[in-house]
Design an enzyme around this catalytic site. Structure first.
Site, mmCIF file in Angstrom:
data_model
loop_
_atom_site.group_PDB
_atom_site.id
_atom_site.type_symbol
_atom_site.label_atom_id
_atom_site.label_comp_id
_atom_site.label_asym_id
_atom_site.label_seq_id
_atom_site.Cartn_x
_atom_site.Cartn_y
_atom_site.Cartn_z
ATOM 1 N N CYS A 1 0.829 -1.205 0.000
ATOM 2 C CA CYS A 1 0.000 0.000 0.000
ATOM 3 C C CYS A 1 0.865 1.258 0.000
ATOM 4 O O CYS A 1 0.460 2.302 -0.516
ATOM 5 C CB CYS A 1 -0.946 -0.012 1.204
ATOM 6 S SG CYS A 1 -0.154 -0.402 2.768
ATOM 7 N N HIS B 1 -0.989 7.432 7.018
ATOM 8 C CA HIS B 1 -0.661 6.141 7.640
ATOM 9 C C HIS B 1 -1.626 5.882 8.788
ATOM 10 O O HIS B 1 -1.865 6.755 9.623
ATOM 11 C CB HIS B 1 0.770 6.160 8.177
ATOM 12 C CG HIS B 1 1.143 4.921 8.955
ATOM 13 N ND1 HIS B 1 0.989 4.818 10.317
ATOM 14 C CD2 HIS B 1 1.639 3.729 8.546
ATOM 15 C CE1 HIS B 1 1.390 3.629 10.719
ATOM 16 N NE2 HIS B 1 1.786 2.949 9.662
ATOM 17 N N HIS C 1 -1.359 0.723 7.599
ATOM 18 C CA HIS C 1 -1.847 0.780 6.224
ATOM 19 C C HIS C 1 -1.682 2.198 5.691
ATOM 20 O O HIS C 1 -1.839 3.176 6.436
ATOM 21 C CB HIS C 1 -3.328 0.368 6.184
ATOM 22 C CG HIS C 1 -3.910 0.374 4.811
ATOM 23 N ND1 HIS C 1 -3.503 -0.507 3.837
ATOM 24 C CD2 HIS C 1 -4.853 1.160 4.235
ATOM 25 C CE1 HIS C 1 -4.181 -0.266 2.729
ATOM 26 N NE2 HIS C 1 -4.998 0.744 2.939
#
Length: 1055
Positions: free
Chosen positions: A178, A599, A607
């Site tokens: 990601c 974040h 993530h």
């Protein structure tokens, strides 16, 4: 230059060495400068080796550290507290009476805080902390490897992967990537950067380059990046797979011990590769001594460092790319920048040099794309691991950088001095205001205005009796209180206690006896009704009261005026400070926010996603792996500022608002129209994208062919089943079975409804002399309709829902068209089950004849069918709800969850059509949420057991039942309880990151956490809806009433 070159070199070397020492001190917690210098010397300046050397050295004496810890923790062990490696040299007695020691401890603490505060904006520090963190993870997860399919499985239906019109394209997460998606999407949406990458051509002499150039993989990466950008421009897919580019990155990012670097370093490395690739091309195309590199021109700027080192002035120009900023201790971006641009004293390694040192940074040249790294991680020495800083930090959509420019430094310094003066004055005013708002000399303080008001109220109160104590003693015990003579004496109470307790020491008996005689007036008696609720002065004359009231009123007015004046002055100063840089000369360098990289999670895992501004549509878009959705500034603020939940921005990308070439589209030179999609691609990339689109079109065609074949087979099978069912229905009717399962029946003609219909017909026939079937039918329909209207309008408790008793009640409450209700009632009286009753046979025939006479234009058959379909769905939803709640009460949470999920989804669809189409949404939502929380708790307990079988069962619960259903709770952002529940579940699992566990458990946790923290709102496919058992209306109503009654008996905090 203002000093000789050797002074500058000495300054740079000392600053570089001091930076390394500061990093080692913060990472390892060791404060001994000699040890740190020796470690740095032994490692030849390699920070990673130095950290490894120091941590390995400390690891050899765990028993000593443990002993030291307990010595500081136990108050009776020793009077001294050991702090790190300074236990022998900097011992401070905090338990004695020497005030100098206490002052020394405070001074050391402040000095340490100030030192940490001054060390801001160092990218190497970020990287070093990241390496220590990754080393810890690497040790625990034992070089974890993951296949892409473990993270995301493509839908078998290619239409689920088809791009809608010109919607932005997402990037597939191919295994904790990601971070790659967030960075690449931010750069791709810079049109100038996109053009540079797409139009890049490798040097013609690429094969002749030195071997080390190929080892860096710059050219292969550029090739894959071009392909990736081309697909993002012209693909027909909803998202694309970046695996080939990611693999090149991952290979290059692995050091000798297979540690993967952090996202900040990835961005640095990415720009370095691009810079090298374009540098080779630039050198080939020009003969200039210093060819221009477009990557440098786009992302790199310069600043002038002006300062004093050991009493000598210096100036030095430096280049910068991403600008690092500390977050801790600041409330907005300007405060971070101010702290980064003005450094305090620089510590000197040579003690004989006592001259003060410090420096300022001034931008001399700003890049078109200005990126700020927000340092939200710090190393917790007490816990021995990094921690994320969740503090709130605000940043504007338009950032004016005039105050930091070198050409404005004189006026900026004047303004900074003025701001400092105003802030000092503001501090004085706030202290004065605090004295008014927190008045008193004791631990409890109150606003002075309130104190005066209370004094005035006391003085104005009228006394009722001379002594409230005497009044209580004199009054007889009220009803329900215990007379004093019935209470045991103190001696008796002590004796009773002593006889019931085991043998104790005299001191404990004395303590018990002292506690046993405490009087509790509010639990042992009630206050007489004539006792005044407020105390009052015993003796005060009218003259005294008049003087006192006059003084208190006057003082209160004075205090209110003083307080108001202070508050207004403070507000004016705040406003003056805010507007200090708002004059026209200081808003000439605007930078607009282009992207925010976010974040969510903790320091060890999390993530990433990005918010990127769509300059063409003037709106924010959220790029979360494959999901690209419309967003808003409000959502960005909620996720990016921090201070709420675990999400916050870690990178801000601003672009020069006057550099329109960054976001300007290309135009066709002949038509003047903007080029879009595949038209913007060079010929080689256009062919590449068209080939990929042809493959995807072929996949769509194959899917269509499969569906057509499957539909044909299902049609043949359905016709065969229909013939079989018609045969079975005929057999059942011939057998004379009046009761049958109502799930597939629209008329819902069960045994109890048949009896009610017969009773209505009987009653109607008794009310009319004309016994003709048509007259009786009309009368019966009127009676039945009146009865159902009454039921529909009746106010009932939760356990009684007449909509379940009769479909017409459901229609009436939802204001169905009159024709729909009339036809439904005709079907009730025309049901063939009435043919078995002689009293109703003729009535049934007339009703059937009327049904056959209804013309299609009189009743919309599609609408009629839709209403009955909704009612069937309402009954199914009710059954899902009943079974789900029954399983919940039996603590069978997995079964309960599946039924409650179906109930909620069906109910939500029904409620979208009308308020009374379904059940209480909040009730279903509550038990769905509680079910997920219970399952999460069960799974966490299984994981904590550490047993392989239990751990696997716990993770199966999470992967199969929790993770797939979390998007359902996050879809509606107004449901705050659902969002908090998701946060609780995620925090429970993130809390394990800081705990010691077996390597295989750490590996499983590291593999599982990205799935749990995935913020994608896309609802992935999950279990098929559970099959419902056959049920009658009577059973449905009875079970519904029973479960709702049991819920009403549940305490409020349990629902």
């Amino acid at each position: 230059m203002t000093v000789e070159q050797n002074v500058l070199q000495q300054s740079a070397a000392q600053k570089h060495q001091q930076t390394f020492l500061n990093q080692l001190r913060e990472i390892t917690g060791i404060n001994d400068t000699q040890i740190l210098q020796q470690a740095l010397k032994d490692s030849n300046g390699n920070l990673e080796l130095a950290v490894a050397f120091l941590t390995a050295k400390n690891a050899k004496t765990p028993q000593q550290e443990e002993t030291t810890y307990y010595q500081t923790a136990l108050p009776g062990n020793d009077r001294y507290i050991s702090v790190g490696s300074q236990a022998d040299t900097n011992v401070i007695d905090l338990t004695g009476d020497d005030k100098d020691d206490l002052q020394r401890a405070i001074a050391l603490s402040l000095a340490e805080s100030n030192r940490a505060f001054r060390e801001t904006g160092i990218t190497d520090e970020e990287q070093a902390i990241s390496r220590v963190l990754e080393a810890s993870i690497a040790e625990n997860k034992a070089c974890l490897k993951r296949t892409p399919t473990e993270v995301w499985r493509d839908s078998r239906n290619p239409y689920d992967r088809k791009r809608q019109d010109k919607a932005p394209v997402g990037l597939k997460n191919v295994g904790n990537t990601c971070w790659f998606s967030a960075v690449i999407q931010s750069l791709f949406n810079l049109l100038e950067f996109r053009r540079l990458v797409l139009n890049y051509k490798p040097p013609s002499n690429a094969q002749d380059l030195p071997r080390n150039q190929k080892e860096h993989r710059n050219l292969p990466f550029m090739r894959e990046l071009r392909y990736l950008f081309a697909l993002l421009v012209g693909t027909k897919r909803k998202y694309v797979d970046p695996s080939r580019a990611v693999e090149i990155l991952k290979d290059a990012f692995k050091s000798n011990d297979s540690q993967q670097q952090d996202v900040s370093e990835f961005t640095h490395k990415l720009l370095d590769w691009l810079e090298d690739a374009f540098q080779m091309k630039a050198e080939e195309e020009t003969d200039e001594e210093k060819p221009k590199n477009p990557m440098v021109e786009l992302f790199y700027g310069r600043f002038l460092a002006v300062g004093v080192l050991e009493g000598k002035k210096f100036e030095n120009t430096e280049m910068f790319g991403q600008y690092p900023l500390q977050v801790n201790g600041f409330k907005d971006l300007h405060e971070c920048l101010e702290a980064a641009m003005i450094e305090g004293e620089i510590e000197s390694l040579h003690s004989e040099n006592s001259g003060k040192s410090g420096q300022e940074h001034w931008f001399t040249e700003l890049p078109p794309v200005l990126t700020f790294e927000l340092s939200r991680f710090e190393f917790n020495q007490a816990l021995g691991r990094p921690e994320k800083i969740h503090n709130k930090l605000e940043f504007p959509q338009v950032l004016y950088l005039d105050r930091y420019m070198h050409r404005n430094r004189e006026i900026t310094r004047i303004k900074r001095e003025e701001i400092k003066r105003l802030k000092d004055y503001l501090t004085v005013l706030q202290q004065r205001l605090e004295r008014y708002l927190s008045y008193g000399s004791g631990p409890k303080r109150f606003p002075l205005v309130d104190v005066l008001q209370y004094a005035l109220e006391f003085a104005s109160s009228k006394p009722v009796c001379t002594s409230p104590v005497d009044d209580i003693d004199a009054s007889s015990p009220p009803s329900g209180s215990i007379p004093s003579q019935t209470l045991p004496s103190t001696t008796e109470q002590q004796g009773a206690l002593s006889s019931e307790l085991p043998s104790t020491s005299p001191s404990s008996v004395a303590a018990i006896s002292s506690r046993s005689v405490i009087h509790k007036p509010f639990t042992q008696s009630r206050i007489p009704p004539d006792l005044p609720m407020h105390p009052a002065p015993r003796h005060i004359t009218e003259e005294e009261l008049s003087v006192l009231e006059s003084c208190l009123h006057r003082w209160r007015t004075e205090i209110e005026n003083d307080t108001r004046d202070l508050q207004e002055s403070i507000s004016r100063i705040h406003r003056t400070i805010e507007l200090m840089y708002s004059d026209k000369s200081m808003i000439q360098v605007p930078y607009r926010l282009h992207a925010v990289l976010v974040h969510e999670g903790q320091a060890n895992a999390g993530h990433y996603w990005a918010y990127i501004f769509d300059h063409r549509e003037s709106r924010w878009m959220k790029y979360n792996d494959i999901a690209v959705t419309k967003s808003s500034w409000e959502e960005l603020v909620r996720d990016s500022f921090g201070g709420y939940r675990n999400a916050s921005a870690y990178c801000l990308m601003y672009i020069n608002d006057k550099a329109q070439f960054l976001i300007q589209e290309e135009f066709n030179k002949e038509t003047g129209q903007p080029l879009v999609g595949i038209e913007t691609l060079p010929p080689d990339l256009r062919d590449f994208v068209e080939e990929d689109n042809q493959r995807f079109e072929k996949e769509l065609e194959e899917w269509d062919a499969q569906l057509a074949q499957k539909a044909l087979q299902e049609k043949l099978l359905a016709s065969q089943k229909l013939r079989e069912s018609e045969t079975s229905v005929t057999t059942a009717q011939a057998a004379g079975d009046p009761e049958y399962l109502e799930q597939p029946s629209r008329s819902d003609f069960s045994k109890h409804l048949k009896e009610e219909t017969i009773q209505i017909i009987t009653k109607a026939s008794h009310e009319h002399e004309d016994k003709s079937p048509e007259t009786v039918l009309q009368s019966a329909i009127k009676l039945e309709y009146a009865r159902l209207v009454k039921l529909a309008q009746e106010d009932t408790p939760p356990e009684t829902d007449y909509r379940l008793h009769h479909v017409v009640v459901y229609f009436i409450q939802n204001q169905a068209p009159k024709k729909i209700i009339e036809k439904t009632l005709l079907e009730q009286f025309g049901d063939r089950n009435l043919s078995f009753d002689e009293r109703c046979h003729n009535i049934m025939k007339v009703a059937q004849a009327k049904l056959e006479m209804i013309k299609p234009e009189e009743v919309n058959l599609e609408e009629y069918e839709e209403w009955h379909q909704d009612y069937r769905k309402f009954r199914e939803t009710t059954m899902y709800l009943i079974i789900g709640l029954e399983n919940f009460q039996r603590e069978s949470y997995i079964d309960s969850l599946l039924f409650l999920i179906c109930a909620y989804q069906n109910n939500k669809e029904l409620l979208s059509k009308g308020l009374y189409r379904g059940h209480d949404e909040e009730l279903i939502s509550h038990y769905r949420r509680e079910c997920l929380l219970k399952l999460n708790e069960q799974a966490a307990e299984l994981f904590e057991s550490g047993e392989d079988r239990e751990v696997n069962n716990g993770l199966i619960i999470m992967n199969e039942f929790i993770v797939p259903f979390l998007p359902l709770l996050l879809v509606d952002e107004m449901e705050e309880k659902d969002i908090l529940a998701v946060e609780d579940m995620r925090n429970r699992w993130c809390s394990y990151l800081g705990q010691e566990m077996e390597p295989h458990l750490q590996e499983k946790l590291t593999d599982f956490l990205p799935k749990l923290l995935d913020c994608s709102m896309e609802i992935k496919s999950f279990h098929e809806p559970p099959k419902l058992p056959s049920y009658s209306t009577h059973e449905l109503c009875e079970r519904f009433a029973r479960i709702m009654l049991s819920l009403s008996r549940t305490p409020a905090d349990g629902r």
